[in-house]
Design a protein around this motif. Structure first.
Motif, PDB file in Angstrom:
ATOM      1  N   TRP A 172       7.296  15.650 -14.593  1.00  3.33           N
ATOM      2  CA  TRP A 172       8.510  16.270 -14.068  1.00  3.33           C
ATOM      3  C   TRP A 172       9.749  15.623 -14.406  1.00  3.33           C
ATOM      4  CZ3 TRP A 172      11.064  15.221  -8.442  1.00  3.33           C
ATOM      5  CH2 TRP A 172      11.901  16.057  -8.209  1.00  3.33           C
ATOM      6  N   PHE A 175      14.912  22.077  -0.110  1.00  7.91           N
ATOM      7  CA  PHE A 175      14.803  23.525  -1.032  1.00  7.91           C
ATOM      8  C   PHE A 175      13.913  24.409  -0.369  1.00  7.91           C
ATOM      9  CE2 PHE A 175      11.414  21.065  -3.212  1.00  7.91           C
ATOM     10  CZ  PHE A 175      11.849  19.887  -3.540  1.00  7.91           C
ATOM     11  N   TYR A 227       7.379  22.751 -13.767  1.00  9.44           N
ATOM     12  CA  TYR A 227       8.139  21.632 -14.656  1.00  9.44           C
ATOM     13  C   TYR A 227       8.737  22.377 -15.889  1.00  9.44           C
ATOM     14  CZ  TYR A 227       5.878  18.630 -11.359  1.00  9.44           C
ATOM     15  OH  TYR A 227       5.121  17.900 -10.274  1.00  9.44           O
ATOM     16  N   TRP A 266       2.259  27.492  -8.475  1.00 14.13           N
ATOM     17  CA  TRP A 266       3.630  27.474  -8.049  1.00 14.13           C
ATOM     18  C   TRP A 266       3.440  28.404  -6.902  1.00 14.13           C
ATOM     19  CZ3 TRP A 266       6.969  24.267  -6.874  1.00 14.13           C
ATOM     20  CH2 TRP A 266       8.183  24.618  -6.343  1.00 14.13           C
ATOM     21  N   HIS A 311       0.355  23.714  -4.973  1.00 16.68           N
ATOM     22  CA  HIS A 311       1.584  22.607  -5.224  1.00 16.68           C
ATOM     23  C   HIS A 311       2.296  22.322  -3.794  1.00 16.68           C
ATOM     24  CE1 HIS A 311       4.640  21.291  -8.385  1.00 16.68           C
ATOM     25  NE2 HIS A 311       4.596  20.580  -7.376  1.00 16.68           N
ATOM     26  N   TRP A 312       2.503  23.447  -3.073  1.00 21.77           N
ATOM     27  CA  TRP A 312       3.138  23.245  -1.778  1.00 21.77           C
ATOM     28  C   TRP A 312       2.399  24.185  -0.908  1.00 21.77           C
ATOM     29  CZ3 TRP A 312       6.864  19.718  -0.625  1.00 21.77           C
ATOM     30  CH2 TRP A 312       7.562  19.145  -1.646  1.00 21.77           C
TER      31      TRP A 312
HETATM   32  C1  LIG Z   1       8.622  17.770  -8.458  1.00 20.96           C
HETATM   33  C2  LIG Z   1       7.518  18.771  -7.971  1.00 20.96           C
HETATM   34  O1  LIG Z   1       6.399  18.898  -8.135  1.00 20.96           O
HETATM   35  C3  LIG Z   1       8.334  19.394  -7.019  1.00 20.96           C
HETATM   36  C4  LIG Z   1       9.730  19.403  -6.472  1.00 20.96           C
HETATM   37  O2  LIG Z   1       7.855  20.489  -6.493  1.00 20.96           O
END
Ligand SMILES: CC(=O)C(C)=O
Ligand SMILES: NC(=O)C1=CN([C@@H]2O[C@H](COP(=O)(O)OP(=O)(O)OC[C@H]3O[C@@H](n4cnc5c(N)ncnc54)[C@H](OP(=O)(O)O)[C@@H]3O)[C@@H](O)[C@H]2O)C=CC1
Length: 314
Positions: free
Chosen positions: A21, A299, A49, A80, A111-112
């Motif tokens: 990153w 964010f 990234y 993502w 990722h999230w």
């Molecule tokens: C660095 C990263 O993986 C983010 C901000 O999701």
């Protein structure tokens, strides 16, 4: 032999890798070439990234030069947040594979636990998010399992998730192989580590050096690399403070993925995998008595988002 951790199916997972990153175009190619030539066997990548094509070129050239082979390296990437809907999961991985020039990944992570409308990189309004009811994580997880069944990735896992979400996913499919979260002496994630270990999930520590090159770095944030306890232990062992932070992460049974684009640091970080801290060192570092999260994720949370900070992070 570099340290490895065993995944729940018995696969050996290299515990030390290179973060990518913020590694800029032109820098990341050289960083990955230096790392693979030096002996790195694990690269941590992500579509967001926006440098996977350059990482891929470096991998291809390193293999051509005889520095490594596809079989010797472990490549992780991440789905993502705009591709959580089941119909977008495989095309997101195919784009990553094409950029990286690979036929398969070793590990693909959600990722999230946050979803955006397809094509939105970073939302600017509430309308650009999807709620977890609109894009249930369980459906994303089922689509991830299909990627594994097709041989496009050898392992699947998650990132930035706590026990509740992991239990939810494990209830509809396989247990994630890995959970990648922020972890360092200011955020040791001890309870989460215990939980993950109890389920056979390996925890990967991101931002292990405090992520000092972030654009969103706050001027008053505490520095891990300058912390007096870390400095004292580094002096005792005759190493740098980054080395101590890497050895601490490995010593407590996590994997760790420090980012660097500096030749000397890429090499010394790898050497730090040989450093053994004693029980006094480990105890002193584990008792900082201060908590701090660097990747505060503003964010994704706040008034323009259906998510709150508490609802997002592990
Ligand atoms: C660095 C990263 O993986 C983010 C901000 O999701
Ligand atoms: N899953 C997720 O949501 C996230 C995953 N990550 C992953 O984790 C990786 C690591 O985290 P990241 O946030 O990048 O930050 P790190 O904590 O790894 O810190 C990177 C910074 O430390 C510097 N550095 C590297 N080695 C040393 C050393 N030995 N001594 C002093 N300074 C050093 C680097 O400088 P320089 O490059 O100039 O050498 C860079 O400025 C990421 O790159 C990414 O792959 C990170 C955040 C979120």
């Amino acid at each position: 032999m570099q340290p490895h951790l065993k995944l729940h199916d018995g696969t050996q997972f290299p515990a030390f890798g290179l973060g990518t990153w913020k590694s800029k175009p032109n820098e990341v190619y050289t960083a990955v070439r230096v790392a693979l030539e030096a002996g790195y066997i694990h690269l941590d990548c992500a579509a967001i990234y926006q440098n996977e094509d350059e990482v891929g070129k470096a991998i291809a050239d390193a293999i051509k030069a005889g520095d490594t082979s596809r079989e010797k390296i472990w490549v992780t990437s991440k789905l993502w947040n705009d591709s959580h809907e089941a119909q977008h999961v495989e095309s997101a991985l195919q784009k990553t594979l094409s950029d990286l020039g690979l036929e398969y990944l070793d590990l693909y992570l959600i990722h999230w636990p946050v979803a955006f409308k397809h094509g939105v990189t970073f939302p600017r309004s509430r309308e650009e998010f999807l709620t977890l009811e609109e894009a249930p994580l369980e459906k994303t997880w089922e689509a991830m399992a299909e990627l594994k069944a097709k041989g496009l990735t050898r392992q699947i896992g998650v990132s930035n998730m706590g026990p509740e979400r992991i239990d939810l996913l494990s209830g509809v499919g396989e247990t994630p192989a890995v959970n990648q979260v922020e972890s360092h002496p200011y955020l040791p994630q001890t309870e989460l580590l215990t939980y993950c270990q109890s389920k056979g999930i390996q925890l990967t520590a991101y931002s292990p050096l405090g992520s000092p090159d972030r654009q969103t770095r706050k001027s008053d944030e505490p520095s891990l690399l300058e912390h007096p306890t870390i400095k004292e232990i580094a002096e005792k062992h005759g190493v740098g403070t980054g080395d101590v932070l890497i050895a601490w992460a490995l010593g407590r049974g996590t994997s760790v993925i420090p980012k660097s684009v500096t030749d000397s640091r890429i090499r010394s970080n790898l050497k730090a995998t040989e450093l053994k801290l004693d029980a006094d060192d480990m105890g002193a570092i584990s008792n900082f008595g201060k908590s701090y999260r660097y990747i505060d994720g503003t964010f994704f949370a706040g008034p323009n988002s259906p998510y709150t900070a508490d609802g997002i992070w592990a």
